[in-house]
Design an enzyme around this catalytic site. Sequence first.
Site, PDB file in Angstrom:
ATOM      1  CB  SER A   1     -15.224  32.040  30.035  1.00 24.72           C
ATOM      2  OG  SER A   1     -14.220  33.005  30.200  1.00 24.72           O
TER       3      SER A   1
ATOM      4  CE  LYS B   1     -14.474  33.248  33.687  1.00 31.05           C
ATOM      5  NZ  LYS B   1     -14.602  34.508  32.919  1.00 31.05           N
TER       6      LYS B   1
ATOM      7  CE1 TYR C   1     -11.112  32.119  35.933  1.00 36.84           C
ATOM      8  CE2 TYR C   1      -9.085  33.226  35.269  1.00 36.84           C
ATOM      9  CZ  TYR C   1     -10.452  33.083  35.182  1.00 36.84           C
ATOM     10  OH  TYR C   1     -11.172  33.913  34.352  1.00 36.84           O
TER      11      TYR C   1
ATOM     12  CE1 TYR D   1     -16.847  36.168  29.541  1.00 39.38           C
ATOM     13  CE2 TYR D   1     -17.046  36.028  27.160  1.00 39.38           C
ATOM     14  CZ  TYR D   1     -16.472  35.601  28.348  1.00 39.38           C
ATOM     15  OH  TYR D   1     -15.513  34.626  28.317  1.00 39.38           O
TER      16      TYR D   1
ATOM     17  CB  VAL E   1     -12.113  34.391  24.664  1.00 40.96           C
ATOM     18  CG1 VAL E   1     -12.859  35.511  25.361  1.00 40.96           C
ATOM     19  CG2 VAL E   1     -11.057  33.769  25.547  1.00 40.96           C
TER      20      VAL E   1
END
Lengths: 306, 306, 306, 306
Positions: free
Chosen positions: D64, D67, D190, D242, D260
């Site tokens: 992530s 992102k 993605y 998160y 993660v």
Amino acid sequence: MKPTREILADILEEVRPLIGQGKVADYIPALAKVPNTKLGIAVFTNQGEVIKAGDADEGFSIQSISKALGLTLAMSLYKPEEIWARVGKEPSGQAFNSMIQLEMEQGIPRNPFINAGAIVVADLLHSRLSAPRHRLLEFVRQLSGEDHIVYDKVVAASEMMHSDRNAAIAYLMRSFGNFENDVIPVLANYFHACALKMNCVDLAKTFSYLANKGVSVQTGKQIITPMQTKQLNALLATCGLYDGAGEFAYRVGMPGKSGVGGGIIAIVPGEMSIAVWSPELDASGNSLAGTKALELLSERIGRSIF
Amino acid sequence: MKPTREILADILEEVRPLIGQGKVADYIPALAKVPNTKLGIAVFTNQGEVIKAGDADEGFSIQSISKALGLTLAMSLYKPEEIWARVGKEPSGQAFNSMIQLEMEQGIPRNPFINAGAIVVADLLHSRLSAPRHRLLEFVRQLSGEDHIVYDKVVAASEMMHSDRNAAIAYLMRSFGNFENDVIPVLANYFHACALKMNCVDLAKTFSYLANKGVSVQTGKQIITPMQTKQLNALLATCGLYDGAGEFAYRVGMPGKSGVGGGIIAIVPGEMSIAVWSPELDASGNSLAGTKALELLSERIGRSIF
Amino acid sequence: MKPTREILADILEEVRPLIGQGKVADYIPALAKVPNTKLGIAVFTNQGEVIKAGDADEGFSIQSISKALGLTLAMSLYKPEEIWARVGKEPSGQAFNSMIQLEMEQGIPRNPFINAGAIVVADLLHSRLSAPRHRLLEFVRQLSGEDHIVYDKVVAASEMMHSDRNAAIAYLMRSFGNFENDVIPVLANYFHACALKMNCVDLAKTFSYLANKGVSVQTGKQIITPMQTKQLNALLATCGLYDGAGEFAYRVGMPGKSGVGGGIIAIVPGEMSIAVWSPELDASGNSLAGTKALELLSERIGRSIF
Amino acid sequence: MKPTREILADILEEVRPLIGQGKVADYIPALAKVPNTKLGIAVFTNQGEVIKAGDADEGFSIQSISKALGLTLAMSLYKPEEIWARVGKEPSGQAFNSMIQLEMEQGIPRNPFINAGAIVVADLLHSRLSAPRHRLLEFVRQLSGEDHIVYDKVVAASEMMHSDRNAAIAYLMRSFGNFENDVIPVLANYFHACALKMNCVDLAKTFSYLANKGVSVQTGKQIITPMQTKQLNALLATCGLYDGAGEFAYRVGMPGKSGVGGGIIAIVPGEMSIAVWSPELDASGNSLAGTKALELLSERIGRSIF
């Protein structure tokens, strides 16, 4: 009192002023263009008599009424515990296509009559039948005795074009391990079932087994056991009308199943099956005039399960 | 088949092995100390016959069964629209004391049988009756013909000591404008209703009007109209068993109402009212052995609404 | 660039056209009647200089800005683990007074700046202080050096009259074991804190410790440790602006706390504390023109934490 | 104090005992088999100096963290209003892949760092770039100055095999009109971004623009404007970790983004970018030892944004 042609005709006239106060489903063009003035009702008694009024012989898209047919087929193919491990038996308390509850309950739909539940049932049929779409059509033709019944290809294709939310539902269930097949072909079958074109008489005949301890009045065949019939009626009574099941029980008092095409089937166990059609829907997505017609019928003939 | 003393006794023996698999309610001490081995059943027919087995004459805390009594009283005092503007008629799809749904739906409880709904009903009674607590007791004594029925003061006081969540529910409804009186006295009445101590025979007699078109079999008096009776049975069938209403309909197929004291009442319209008692509860908060006993009774006597 | 009186005055003129596009809080009359045209700003530098413009000397109801004061007091009285066992440190992602999240998270509020969290902090203060209301006022008077600061009794009483939702929140937390005292007196203190009447200069001075490693610039006293100051600023940055914290960080880039009275305090660590006031609120409940003024100030003086 | 090789090495030894208390991500085999003992840290100063310790040169799956890269690219391609009409800027207050909030907020993800938001950003890139996957790789290679960086094809394929929930998310957004392209190819891109294999030094170099007003320290090029840099750091500070963003701000006090795979990048604006790696995760899905290492680093060098 027995239902008669006059009673049915009177009821239709009495509910006709409601037309204009609801809203025809418009999420796909094929449904949006159905004239809102259509209004029909048919009763099929356990003695095999058809009583009808209004547009009872004109076909329409049965939509979610097909969920009761899919579940009936699944009940004839699977053991109860195989079905009820994958879908619940409780009213949802949410809009019929909500994903919130589905996520909270770990991909197990609340009942077989919300979209998620019916899609699980379609997945079950897909796993066990070689040609589920063909089999369902054959099943309906036998139950109704009407070979004219077909899938409306335009409706089915149109549903498939607007399938994003149902695809989301199926993928979410798959992420929880509650979906066995590829998503697209299962949805295609599901949408075909929704796109069955039937009229009120077809529908009343088709569901006669629910009023007759599982034996089709039309064919004399045992479709499901008396116990399963009781169970299916119970599910219809508590979960069959989306988020309006309580109101329907309160006003009509019969197990039933509605579709956004404006059809509703209702059952008087031991006596008759009924189908109504009026395309305009109330806020819960159930036929506005159709519900009122069933309420009046329940009053006039003094029949309900309560 | 007619229910007999032998059938009832056989059923109790058949369900007795379930004892030990459920859980006695323990949120208040007065309930926690009830022996889990208690097991009783009583049937009251529309002909006025009492048939019973097991601990049918021993009193217990009726708890949420009282919600059906409160609603009956409210239906006799208010116009329908006055009640249904403040509480819904739909199954909740959530735990019986959830505040989530209550907030989402702007302080309007989903139905009168979840806590929030019953508290609104208690608020309605408080607004219209000068002595609601006294009136309810009088009402139950008349319906059952039993003057021995009392409020269990220990239970009522204990409930009041553990009332935080219900107070939260009441204050939340008040913040949405759906509560008219002071919170504490209304809750006190609500907890007293829950603390009614009755036995299975009392309960079966009390609810006979639901099996008899609104006329009490015990007293011959019209308690509510036939239409209201149908409506109340419909609400019980869709919402009466917390989040297990669908399962109860599927297995038992009778309108019913349960309480965490382990009691359940069930109705066969036109024929009889039934009460069972077994203190251990299932995951939905309904009597485990009691539900099974009703399921077996439905099978043995071939009665259900479906 | 240093903030000057001219910069502040220019900014106020630039944001003044926004007045009319927001909405003055109207849930209590005392707030609803505040003229929407009020507009003030004050900066208090770590060197002890006050720079101000507009209605910076006119008192208003600080409302939720008091939540930062209550937490500061609690941090000086309790060990961290005692506080953070009872309230979280995460943004809520929900409206500031939502009970949904509170129920889902078992009565532990997400952070100390939503209502539930601030009420838990008030409960903490109530458990440890003999006269929490008096102590808070004394605390604010010392920090600001202004003895004129008082509780606005009309506002406090009016809040108490509209306390149902906060009572519901407190009772729900109590039902989960996360509330130690009687609900009403704790709420009374909480509402008094919200009803503190202060002006922009008072506020900028009061919060100087957050810009100065925990040492009040006004008094020279260490209020909280440098580590606690960092922590409190972090909480303000992620949770201080209700459900608009992300937007505020994106546009302004300073730790801050808003109140529905239209005030906002903001911190430039190591440099200055700022207070603005404009009563009209945006959809998240934060001062519309006040936020814009802080955004412009951040740009003009080239200061933010990012 | 300046970070030195000794400080970094000391910190790693201090946090090493945490290994064994977290949990390596195991939803795909390629991540599950990474040794949990890996531990590395790298700092890249705005002066271009690399300081590192432990396994700082060993590549891992950035997951992530990508992102933040996707959003940077999107910010360089689209006007702000085009991006923020489709994704919010607020912390989610929910698990990173929750669909509940997504449905409640009508298909608009809360922020670009939860899965739904990053998938919308991938959709944005897909609409405007002819070869988005190629472009992203090129972008990362330029920013880091490292041509060795590749997509880990095994990880990407494995993600695609476990893509049901992300497919559900994408289809749900499409049903709300917030998704423009076919779901599968966007998800493929993605997942490739998540499968970027980079080491701590690569990451610290890559994100140097966030510490340097938008100018890459490595290349000297302006990647985004100073204003956009402030905005992106603000989003990272409030939404980057998160459902642990508040805790991270409280303890570490730097804008950051976790994955993660056990990596975290963190920014000290005006001074340095930092990357840590330790595969075991805490309950929020953030590297357990990695977070602790950043907390210690913040304390040792006396740097945070607060």
